[in-house]
Design a protein around this motif. Structure first.
Motif, mmCIF file in Angstrom:
data_model
loop_
_atom_site.group_PDB
_atom_site.id
_atom_site.type_symbol
_atom_site.label_atom_id
_atom_site.label_comp_id
_atom_site.label_asym_id
_atom_site.label_seq_id
_atom_site.Cartn_x
_atom_site.Cartn_y
_atom_site.Cartn_z
ATOM 1 N N PRO A 1 23.226 -33.225 62.906
ATOM 2 C CA PRO A 1 23.096 -32.003 63.796
ATOM 3 C C PRO A 1 22.263 -32.287 64.890
ATOM 4 N N ARG A 2 22.705 -31.702 66.038
ATOM 5 C CA ARG A 2 21.836 -31.827 67.217
ATOM 6 C C ARG A 2 20.974 -30.735 67.443
ATOM 7 N N LEU A 3 19.663 -30.744 67.783
ATOM 8 C CA LEU A 3 18.730 -29.640 67.986
ATOM 9 C C LEU A 3 18.869 -29.268 69.597
ATOM 10 N N THR B 1 16.607 -33.859 68.023
ATOM 11 C CA THR B 1 16.727 -34.157 69.331
ATOM 12 C C THR B 1 15.716 -35.554 69.665
ATOM 13 N N PRO C 1 18.194 -30.481 62.143
ATOM 14 C CA PRO C 1 18.998 -30.578 63.586
ATOM 15 C C PRO C 1 17.709 -31.717 64.272
ATOM 16 N N GLY D 1 14.082 -27.751 63.749
ATOM 17 C CA GLY D 1 14.450 -29.023 63.804
ATOM 18 C C GLY D 1 13.259 -30.124 63.954
#
Length: 468
Positions: free
Chosen positions: A13-15, A431, A429, A291
Motif C-alpha cells: 500500500p502507498r502512504l 512512501t 503503507p 505508515g
C-alpha cells in the motif's frame, strides 16, 4: 540475474502523505524511529508542506542538534513556539517551531500545580534539580507533557512531534508511564512516610523499614542525598497523583484517532529491523500507525542497465585497451626503442634547438599568444591542441560503468531490505523519499523533501521539488 527495479511492489500500500496532512481530523503526527534516519528533517518537511497547504502547524523537536532551527532560518529554538518566516501563506497556513526545554517544562508543571512557597521549595531542591535535568525517561516524559499542553491549548490545527533518538522503541512509549510510576510508586511512598508520621518517630520507622537501603545510600552518596529526597517528596506529595493522571491522559491522546504515527527509517538492515519492531509495538499498544517513511532511497536514470551488464562492458573495454597497448608500434617509430624519431634535434642536442628541450618546448618568444612553454601548452593553446585519446575515453567509460554497477548494487540491496520489511508487514503503507544530492540547510530544501514525501522515490514529476 538480479533485478535492479526499485519501485514498490503493486501489493504494497502507498502512504498518501498529502491526504494525511490535509485531513482536518489529523491533529497530531508523531515521527519516530531510530537515530540518524532523518526524523528531524522529515518532521520539519511535513510541517512546511502542511503549512503551505493551509494548516496552522507547530513542529516540536526534541533533537539536541539544532538542525531544525538552522533549516527554518531561526536563530534558536526554545520552549516557546516561534513563527517561521518564508513559508508560503497564500493558503492561509502558518508554521511555528519549538525545541523542548526538558527542565523548563518540568518547572512549568511544578509552578502550575503548587502554590508559590511549595513551588520554590521544589525548584530549589537538589534532588529535583538532578531529576528534572537527567533522570532516565524525563526527556520523553516532558515531550509528552509538552504535547499535552499544546493540544490542550487548541491553538494549532496540527502538531508534529520529532521524537528523541532512542536505542529502543520501548524508551519512547514507556517513558511517560515509567516516570509517572516512579513518582507515584512504593519507593516514593515509603520515603514520604517520615514526613507523614513526623519527628523522630518517623525517622525510626524509616530506619527500621529501610535500614539496609538507607545505609547503602549513606555510604555511597552521603546522608544529604536521603534528606534531599525526603524534602522533595514532602513538597511533591500533592502532585504525585497528577503525574500519573497526566501520563495516562497523554497515553490515551497517543491512542486517539486524531493521532498518526509515522515510522521513519533508512533503507538499511538495522534501521528497518528497528522500524519493524516499532511497528509491532505500536500495534500491540493500539497506537494509530499511518505508515513508514523510507528515507534517502537511491535511484538511477539508467536502471535498465544492470550491474552485471555494466561490469561486463567495463571488463570488455579494459581488455580492449590492454590489447591496444601490446599492439605493434607505428611504422615511423624508432626501430629499437619504439619511440618516434627526434626530428627537432640538431647537431648539438645538449642545447636548445628550435625551442626544444627534453622537458618540453621553451618559450623563446617572450610569451607571445599561442606560444608554448617548458611546462607544456599554454592555456590559450591547450584547447586547440589537446584532445582526449581513444584510450583515455575508453578508460573513462570503463570507470563510469563500474560506478554505475556499484550504484545498481546499492539499489538492489535497498530493494531486498525493503521487500523483507513489506513481506513481514504487508499492511503498512510505505512512501519512499529519494535522496537529495546534499544536506538540507534551508526552507527550500525542506520544501523539496516535503514534495518527495508526497511522491515516490521513483516518480519523476518535478524532480526539483519546487512545485506540486
Amino acid at each position: 540475474m538480479t533485478s535492479d527495479n526499485t519501485t514498490l511492489d503493486a501489493s504494497a500500500p502507498r502512504l498518501e502523505v498529502d491526504t494525511l496532512l490535509d485531513d482536518p481530523h489529523t491533529r497530531i503526527v508523531v515521527c519516530c524511529g531510530s537515530g540518524g534516519v532523518g526524523k528531524t528533517t522529515t518532521a520539519a518537511a511535513l510541517g512546511v508542506r502542511a503549512a503551505e497547504r493551509g494548516r496552522k502547524v507547530v513542529v516540536l523537536t526534541i533533537d539536541p542538534a539544532r538542525r531544525l532551527a538552522q533549516s527554518m532560518g531561526i536563530s534558536e529554538l526554545d520552549n516557546v513556539p516561534r513563527q517561521v518566516k518564508g513559508v508560503v501563506e497564500t493558503s492561509g497556513g502558518e508554521l511555528h517551531a519549538m525545541m523542548l526545554d526538558m527542565k523548563r517544562t518540568f518547572d512549568e508543571i511544578v509552578e502550575g500545580h503548587a502554590d508559590a512557597d511549595r513551588a520554590r521549595a521544589i525548584l530549589e531542591n537538589p534532588f529535583y534539580q538532578s531529576l528534572s535535568a537527567g533522570f532516565a525517561g524525563t526527556q520523553e516524559y516532558m515531550a509528552m507533557e509538552k504535547l499535552g499542553q499544546l493540544r490542550a491549548n487548541d491553538e494549532w490545527d496540527l502538531i508534529i512531534v520529532d521524537t528523541p533518538p532512542s536505542r529502543s522503541a520501548l524508551d519512547f512509549l514507556d517513558a511517560p508511564k515509567r516516570l509517572g510510576s516512579f513518582l507515584d510508586g512504593k519507593f516514593i511512598r515509603v520515603l514520604m512516610a517520615p514526613a507523614k508520621v513526623g519527628g523522630r518517630a518517623g525517622m525510626k520507622f524509616l530506619n527500621v523499614g529501610m535500614s539496609m537501603m538507607t545505609g547503602t545510600l549513606s555510604k555511597l552518596m552521603g546522608g544529604q542525598l536521603l534528606r534531599d529526597v525526603q524534602t522533595f517528596v514532602a513538597a511533591m506529595d500533592t502532585m504525585f497523583g497528577g503525574f500519573r493522571t497526566r501520563a495516562d491522559a497523554t497515553y490515551r491522546l497517543l491512542q486517539a484517532p486524531g493521532t498518526a504515527f509515522l515510522v521513519v527509517a533508512a533503507p538499511e538492515r538495522d534501521a528497518l529491523r528497528e522500524a519493524a519492531y516499532f511497528v509491532e509495538r505500536l500495534a500491540a499498544e493500539e497506537m494509530p500507525l499511518a505508515g513508514l517513511v523510507l528515507n534517502r532511497v537511491h535511484g538511477s536514470g539508467a536502471a535498465q542497465l544492470s550491474a552485471e551488464r555494466a561490469l561486463a562492458a567495463a571488463e570488455a573495454l579494459t581488455d580492449r585497451m590492454a590489447e591496444d597497448t601490446h599492439a605493434d608500434p607505428p611504422a615511423d617509430a624508432d626501430a629499437e626503442t619504439g619511440a618516434a624519431p627526434d626530428t627537432a634535434a640538431g647537431p648539438d642536442s645538449g642545447r636548445t634547438e628550435n625551442n626544444l628541450e627534453a622537458n618540453g618546448i621553451v618559450d623563446l618568444d617572450g610569451g607571445k599568444a599561442g606560444s608554448r612553454t617548458a611546462g607544456g601548452l599554454s592555456p590559450a593553446a591547450a584547447a586547440e591542441h589537446v584532445t582526449p585519446t581513444s584510450a583515455s575515453a575508453a578508460q573513462l567509460a570503463a570507470g563510469l560503468l563500474r560506478l554505475h554497477a556499484e550504484r545498481m548494487q546499492v539499489l538492489a540491496r535497498e530493494r531486498r531490505t525493503r521487500d523483507r520489511f513489506t513481506a513481514l508487514h504487508p499492511e503498512v503503507p510505505v512512501t519512499e523519499v529519494a535522496a537529495l544530492p546534499g544536506d538540507v540547510h534551508d526552507l527550500a530544501g525542506l520544501r523539496a523533501i516535503g514534495h518527495r514525501l508526497a511522491l515516490n522515490a521513483t516518480d519523476t514529476d518535478d524532480p526539483t521539488g519546487t512545485g506540486d
